[in-house]
Motif scaffolding. Structure first.
Motif, PDB file in Angstrom:
ATOM      1  N   GLY A 119       0.829  -1.323  -0.114  1.00  0.00           N
ATOM      2  CA  GLY A 119      -0.030   0.022   0.111  1.00  0.00           C
ATOM      3  C   GLY A 119       0.888   1.202  -0.048  1.00  0.00           C
ATOM      4  N   GLY A 120       2.030   1.252  -0.317  1.00  0.00           N
ATOM      5  CA  GLY A 120       3.082   2.359  -0.695  1.00  0.00           C
ATOM      6  C   GLY A 120       3.405   2.739   0.635  1.00  0.00           C
ATOM      7  N   ASN A 121       3.537   1.867   1.732  1.00  0.00           N
ATOM      8  CA  ASN A 121       3.884   2.227   3.017  1.00  0.00           C
ATOM      9  C   ASN A 121       5.538   2.355   3.034  1.00  0.00           C
ATOM     10  OD1 ASN A 121       4.983   1.760   5.844  1.00  0.00           O
ATOM     11  ND2 ASN A 121       2.747   1.968   6.293  1.00  0.00           N
ATOM     12  N   ARG A 122       6.020   3.408   3.459  1.00  0.00           N
ATOM     13  CA  ARG A 122       7.416   3.436   3.252  1.00  0.00           C
ATOM     14  C   ARG A 122       8.118   2.720   4.104  1.00  0.00           C
ATOM     15  NH1 ARG A 122       8.341   9.877   1.889  1.00  0.00           N
ATOM     16  NH2 ARG A 122       7.075  10.066  -0.031  1.00  0.00           N
ATOM     17  N   ALA A 123       7.837   2.860   5.446  1.00  0.00           N
ATOM     18  CA  ALA A 123       8.325   1.845   6.528  1.00  0.00           C
ATOM     19  C   ALA A 123       8.452   0.501   6.384  1.00  0.00           C
ATOM     20  CB  ALA A 123       7.918   2.441   7.856  1.00  0.00           C
ATOM     21  N   ALA A 133      10.523  -0.457   3.351  1.00  0.00           N
ATOM     22  CA  ALA A 133      12.234  -0.305   3.867  1.00  0.00           C
ATOM     23  C   ALA A 133      12.552  -1.661   4.554  1.00  0.00           C
ATOM     24  CB  ALA A 133      12.564   0.849   4.876  1.00  0.00           C
ATOM     25  N   ARG A 134      11.479  -2.077   5.372  1.00  0.00           N
ATOM     26  CA  ARG A 134      11.717  -3.620   5.954  1.00  0.00           C
ATOM     27  C   ARG A 134      11.749  -4.600   5.096  1.00  0.00           C
ATOM     28  NH1 ARG A 134       8.928  -0.626  10.419  1.00  0.00           N
ATOM     29  NH2 ARG A 134       6.936  -1.098   9.329  1.00  0.00           N
ATOM     30  N   ARG A 135      10.872  -4.474   4.030  1.00  0.00           N
ATOM     31  CA  ARG A 135      10.639  -5.788   3.041  1.00  0.00           C
ATOM     32  C   ARG A 135      11.779  -5.957   2.202  1.00  0.00           C
ATOM     33  NH1 ARG A 135       6.899  -7.782  -0.483  1.00  0.00           N
ATOM     34  NH2 ARG A 135       5.345  -8.013   1.237  1.00  0.00           N
ATOM     35  N   LEU A 136      12.353  -4.647   1.772  1.00  0.00           N
ATOM     36  CA  LEU A 136      13.718  -4.682   0.965  1.00  0.00           C
ATOM     37  C   LEU A 136      14.942  -4.623   1.707  1.00  0.00           C
ATOM     38  CD1 LEU A 136      12.342  -1.816  -1.679  1.00  0.00           C
ATOM     39  CD2 LEU A 136      12.154  -4.119  -1.849  1.00  0.00           C
ATOM     40  N   GLY A 137      14.892  -4.415   3.052  1.00  0.00           N
ATOM     41  CA  GLY A 137      16.166  -4.323   3.702  1.00  0.00           C
ATOM     42  C   GLY A 137      16.930  -3.099   3.355  1.00  0.00           C
ATOM     43  N   ILE A 138      16.350  -2.001   3.221  1.00  0.00           N
ATOM     44  CA  ILE A 138      17.009  -0.621   2.846  1.00  0.00           C
ATOM     45  C   ILE A 138      16.567   0.582   3.885  1.00  0.00           C
ATOM     46  CG2 ILE A 138      17.502  -1.303   0.642  1.00  0.00           C
ATOM     47  CD1 ILE A 138      15.094   0.537  -0.360  1.00  0.00           C
ATOM     48  N   SER A 139      17.124   1.658   3.778  1.00  0.00           N
ATOM     49  CA  SER A 139      16.548   2.739   4.757  1.00  0.00           C
ATOM     50  C   SER A 139      15.479   3.435   3.966  1.00  0.00           C
ATOM     51  CB  SER A 139      17.658   3.710   5.125  1.00  0.00           C
ATOM     52  OG  SER A 139      18.003   4.324   3.641  1.00  0.00           O
ATOM     53  N   GLU A 140      14.631   4.088   4.874  1.00  0.00           N
ATOM     54  CA  GLU A 140      13.462   4.655   4.138  1.00  0.00           C
ATOM     55  C   GLU A 140      13.806   5.764   3.164  1.00  0.00           C
ATOM     56  OE1 GLU A 140      10.170   6.062   6.660  1.00  0.00           O
ATOM     57  OE2 GLU A 140      10.917   4.692   8.149  1.00  0.00           O
ATOM     58  N   ARG A 141      15.042   6.288   3.584  1.00  0.00           N
ATOM     59  CA  ARG A 141      15.654   7.460   2.366  1.00  0.00           C
ATOM     60  C   ARG A 141      15.651   6.708   1.138  1.00  0.00           C
ATOM     61  NH1 ARG A 141      21.036  11.131   3.672  1.00  0.00           N
ATOM     62  NH2 ARG A 141      20.965  12.240   1.954  1.00  0.00           N
ATOM     63  N   VAL A 196      14.257   4.237  -0.058  1.00  0.00           N
ATOM     64  CA  VAL A 196      12.934   3.899  -0.497  1.00  0.00           C
ATOM     65  C   VAL A 196      12.453   5.193  -1.205  1.00  0.00           C
ATOM     66  CG1 VAL A 196      10.597   3.721   0.123  1.00  0.00           C
ATOM     67  CG2 VAL A 196      12.348   2.315   1.010  1.00  0.00           C
ATOM     68  N   TYR A 197      12.663   6.533  -0.564  1.00  0.00           N
ATOM     69  CA  TYR A 197      12.234   7.533  -1.135  1.00  0.00           C
ATOM     70  C   TYR A 197      12.855   7.713  -2.533  1.00  0.00           C
ATOM     71  CZ  TYR A 197      10.718  12.344  -1.979  1.00  0.00           C
ATOM     72  OH  TYR A 197      10.164  13.584  -2.262  1.00  0.00           O
ATOM     73  N   ARG A 198      14.172   7.494  -2.571  1.00  0.00           N
ATOM     74  CA  ARG A 198      15.009   8.006  -3.781  1.00  0.00           C
ATOM     75  C   ARG A 198      14.294   6.939  -4.912  1.00  0.00           C
ATOM     76  NH1 ARG A 198      19.191   5.059  -5.788  1.00  0.00           N
ATOM     77  NH2 ARG A 198      19.301   3.902  -3.568  1.00  0.00           N
ATOM     78  N   LEU A 199      14.179   5.800  -4.525  1.00  0.00           N
ATOM     79  CA  LEU A 199      13.798   4.781  -5.643  1.00  0.00           C
ATOM     80  C   LEU A 199      12.286   5.069  -6.178  1.00  0.00           C
ATOM     81  CD1 LEU A 199      14.948   1.362  -4.163  1.00  0.00           C
ATOM     82  CD2 LEU A 199      15.825   2.396  -6.164  1.00  0.00           C
ATOM     83  N   LEU A 200      11.595   5.725  -5.066  1.00  0.00           N
ATOM     84  CA  LEU A 200      10.074   6.169  -5.548  1.00  0.00           C
ATOM     85  C   LEU A 200      10.142   7.286  -6.527  1.00  0.00           C
ATOM     86  CD1 LEU A 200       8.451   6.529  -1.942  1.00  0.00           C
ATOM     87  CD2 LEU A 200       7.737   4.797  -3.872  1.00  0.00           C
ATOM     88  N   ARG A 201      11.203   8.102  -6.349  1.00  0.00           N
ATOM     89  CA  ARG A 201      11.344   9.031  -7.376  1.00  0.00           C
ATOM     90  C   ARG A 201      11.810   8.753  -8.863  1.00  0.00           C
ATOM     91  NH1 ARG A 201      14.779  13.934  -4.947  1.00  0.00           N
ATOM     92  NH2 ARG A 201      15.872  11.913  -4.008  1.00  0.00           N
ATOM     93  N   ARG A 202      12.687   7.860  -8.542  1.00  0.00           N
ATOM     94  CA  ARG A 202      13.478   7.104  -9.888  1.00  0.00           C
ATOM     95  C   ARG A 202      12.424   6.747 -10.676  1.00  0.00           C
ATOM     96  NH1 ARG A 202      18.200   2.920  -9.211  1.00  0.00           N
ATOM     97  NH2 ARG A 202      19.332   4.593  -8.563  1.00  0.00           N
ATOM     98  N   HIS A 247       2.667   9.617  -6.016  1.00  0.00           N
ATOM     99  CA  HIS A 247       1.406   8.972  -5.458  1.00  0.00           C
ATOM    100  C   HIS A 247       1.213   9.271  -3.951  1.00  0.00           C
ATOM    101  CE1 HIS A 247       1.395   5.939  -9.249  1.00  0.00           C
ATOM    102  NE2 HIS A 247       1.883   7.131  -9.639  1.00  0.00           N
ATOM    103  N   ARG A 248      -0.221   9.206  -3.930  1.00  0.00           N
ATOM    104  CA  ARG A 248      -0.493   9.444  -2.383  1.00  0.00           C
ATOM    105  C   ARG A 248      -0.303   8.037  -1.616  1.00  0.00           C
ATOM    106  NH1 ARG A 248      -4.817   8.708   0.688  1.00  0.00           N
ATOM    107  NH2 ARG A 248      -5.544  10.332   2.536  1.00  0.00           N
ATOM    108  N   GLU A 249       0.296   7.905  -0.656  1.00  0.00           N
ATOM    109  CA  GLU A 249       0.482   6.712   0.237  1.00  0.00           C
ATOM    110  C   GLU A 249      -0.928   6.394   1.066  1.00  0.00           C
ATOM    111  OE1 GLU A 249       4.103   6.599   2.239  1.00  0.00           O
ATOM    112  OE2 GLU A 249       5.303   7.274   0.500  1.00  0.00           O
ATOM    113  N   LYS A 250      -0.982   5.163   0.999  1.00  0.00           N
ATOM    114  CA  LYS A 250      -2.029   4.906   1.978  1.00  0.00           C
ATOM    115  C   LYS A 250      -1.702   4.705   3.546  1.00  0.00           C
ATOM    116  CE  LYS A 250      -4.439   1.888  -1.565  1.00  0.00           C
ATOM    117  NZ  LYS A 250      -4.934   0.447  -1.847  1.00  0.00           N
ATOM    118  N   GLY A 251      -2.447   5.427   4.434  1.00  0.00           N
ATOM    119  CA  GLY A 251      -1.983   5.591   5.878  1.00  0.00           C
ATOM    120  C   GLY A 251      -0.821   6.425   6.054  1.00  0.00           C
TER     121      GLY A 251
END
Length: 482
Positions: free
Chosen positions: A449-453, A456-464, A466-472, A478-482
């Protein structure tokens, strides 16, 4: 302002009837030092306070007081401002950094009363002292000192976890509860044994809460997380200069637990030197701070826990046999979760109702998912169950029902029966590594559901990252749920 009886009201409640009775309940048998050159007065006060249950030492000069203080530490000092070998006000300023002080004088004035209170005196009484008035002053002072200690340990924060342990209705848990009830009111040492994750600290807390010490503090110390010197400093405290960096005196947790309970987790991990000092505490109630010479006392109840076989360790010489026999006065063995599986439904409901994150959707569990949890052996016990439930809450996103697919058991394998934890990605051409990464990222993004935290846990990376990949990948807007 009358100087017959002046109380230090800075930061303290008014001595109303309710406050006085509260302070009286908080008072305890204390070690008192009387410093007064009036021999008759010393004898009278010592006799009266001893009759009230206190331990009293009386000296007639500051020189004698200093000699006594080198070997002892009082809970309260009664100080005459007129001493033959020292200025009472100077003595007062030195004593108030160590313990509360009640000032006594036959030569009182408003000016000296104000100065004594400014220097930190708890009370200021004129001679001849009414013994009933002195008793109330001592009760108030000891009560305020004890309240300050409790506030420092944030008692209310500890109490919020009060009901966590006794969740379930199994026969195994009922037997544990009966043993806790039997020993709670007795002031004996308790050893709690059981596998890791069975709730030993929560059992210790339950003993404390059911005991007459419930109004005192429950203080915990993990025996396996600190080096020996640091552990000794945490437990017993240290004096200024005891080691490099010890720039001031520090009281140990054993002092903070006075009147309450001290819980030592993983007691089997402490070294021989600490074992010897702990044995002395259990036998005499006495200890010394690291680098100190004063003999201090504690009345804290000690509860220990371990997942190791202390008897076998004692027989092998890895643990002091005499300490083991002192600790094992009363043993409570906690059952593993696999021995009380009928409690799993209650535990699951408890964790679903009491987690402190992702509260936007009320969660329930499907019968199929609960059946999976009932058939699993839970080597990590209740701790593993809690972690599994919290992970499922995250993976389920906005879905109200936790399904078998949301659970990962036994080191990451899918909990869905008859399936493998497989992943299928479809391309109409041989994909590049970057395409594989983007495809999996988008898939995880949709599932969570677009939950960044959670991403990050699923992919084993930092939320920072995650945000970089979201932009890429064009998903940042996109509006994240929750």
């Amino acid at each position: 302002m009358s100087v017959a009886s002046v109380r230090n009201t800075m930061g303290q409640a008014s001595p109303s009837g309710a406050t006085a009775s509260s302070a009286a309940r908080l008072s305890r048998r204390a070690r008192l030092l009387v410093i007064d050159d009036d021999t008759l007065f010393n004898e009278l006060v010592t006799r009266e306070l001893t009759a009230q249950g206190h331990e009293v030492a009386a000296v007639s000069s500051w020189e004698q007081a200093q000699a006594w203080l080198k070997e002892n530490e009082p809970d309260l000092v009664l100080l005459d401002l007129r001493l033959p070998d020292a200025d009472g006000m100077e003595v007062l300023t030195r004593l108030v950094t160590q313990c509360p002080v009640i000032v006594l004088t036959a030569y009182g004035s408003v000016r000296s009363a104000v100065e004594a209170m400014r220097q930190g005196a708890a009370e200021y009484l004129m001679k001849p002292v009414n013994l009933d008035e002195l008793e109330l002053a001592i009760i108030r002072t000891l009560g305020h000192a004890q309240l300050a200690e409790r506030l420092a340990l944030v008692r209310s924060a500890e109490r919020r976890r009060r009901r966590t342990f006794m969740v379930g209705r199994s026969e195994a848990l009922r037997r544990v509860s009966e043993m806790i009830e039997a020993v709670a009111a007795e002031n004996v040492t308790v050893l709690i044994t059981g596998e890791s994750g069975t709730g030993k600290e929560l059992a210790a807390r339950e003993i404390h809460e059911r005991s007459p010490r419930a109004e005192g503090d429950f203080v915990t110390l993990d025996c396996c997380t600190l080096q020996e010197n640091l552990f000794e400093s945490e437990l017993f405290g240290h004096e200024k200069g005891a080691f490099t960096g010890a720039d001031q005196r520090k009281k140990g947790l054993i002092e903070g637990a006075r009147g309450g309970t001290l819980f030592l987790d993983e007691i089997g991990e402490i070294g021989p030197a600490i074992q010897a000092k702990l044995l002395r505490v259990l036998e005499t109630g006495e200890f010394r701070r690291l680098g100190g010479t004063r003999v201090l006392r504690t009345d804290a109840r000690i509860i220990c826990a371990t997942n190791r076989d202390l008897m076998a360790m004692a027989e092998a010489g890895a643990f002091r046999a005499d300490l083991y026999y002192r600790l094992s006065t009363f043993i409570i063995e906690l059952p593993p979760l696999r021995a009380r599986k009928e409690d799993i439904p209650d535990l699951v409901r408890h964790f679903l109702s009491n987690h402190d994150f992702s509260r936007r959707v009320t969660k329930e569990i499907t019968p199929e998912a609960l059946d999976l949890l009932m058939r699993y052996d839970w080597p990590g016990n209740i701790r593993e169950l809690r972690n599994v439930i919290e992970r499922a809450i995250i993976l389920s996103g906005d879905e109200p029902m936790l399904k078998p697919a949301h659970f990962v058991l036994g080191g990451g394998k899918s909990a869905t029966p008859g399936t493998a934890n497989a992943l299928s990605l479809a391309f109409d051409h041989p994909p590049t590594l970057e395409e594989l990464k983007e495809c999996y990222f988008r898939l995880a993004y949709r599932e969570l559901g677009g939950n960044r935290a959670a991403l990050a846990r699923r992919l084993g990376i930092s939320e920072r990252n995650v945000y970089r990949l979201l932009r890429r990948y064009g998903l940042a807007g996109h509006r994240e749920k929750g």
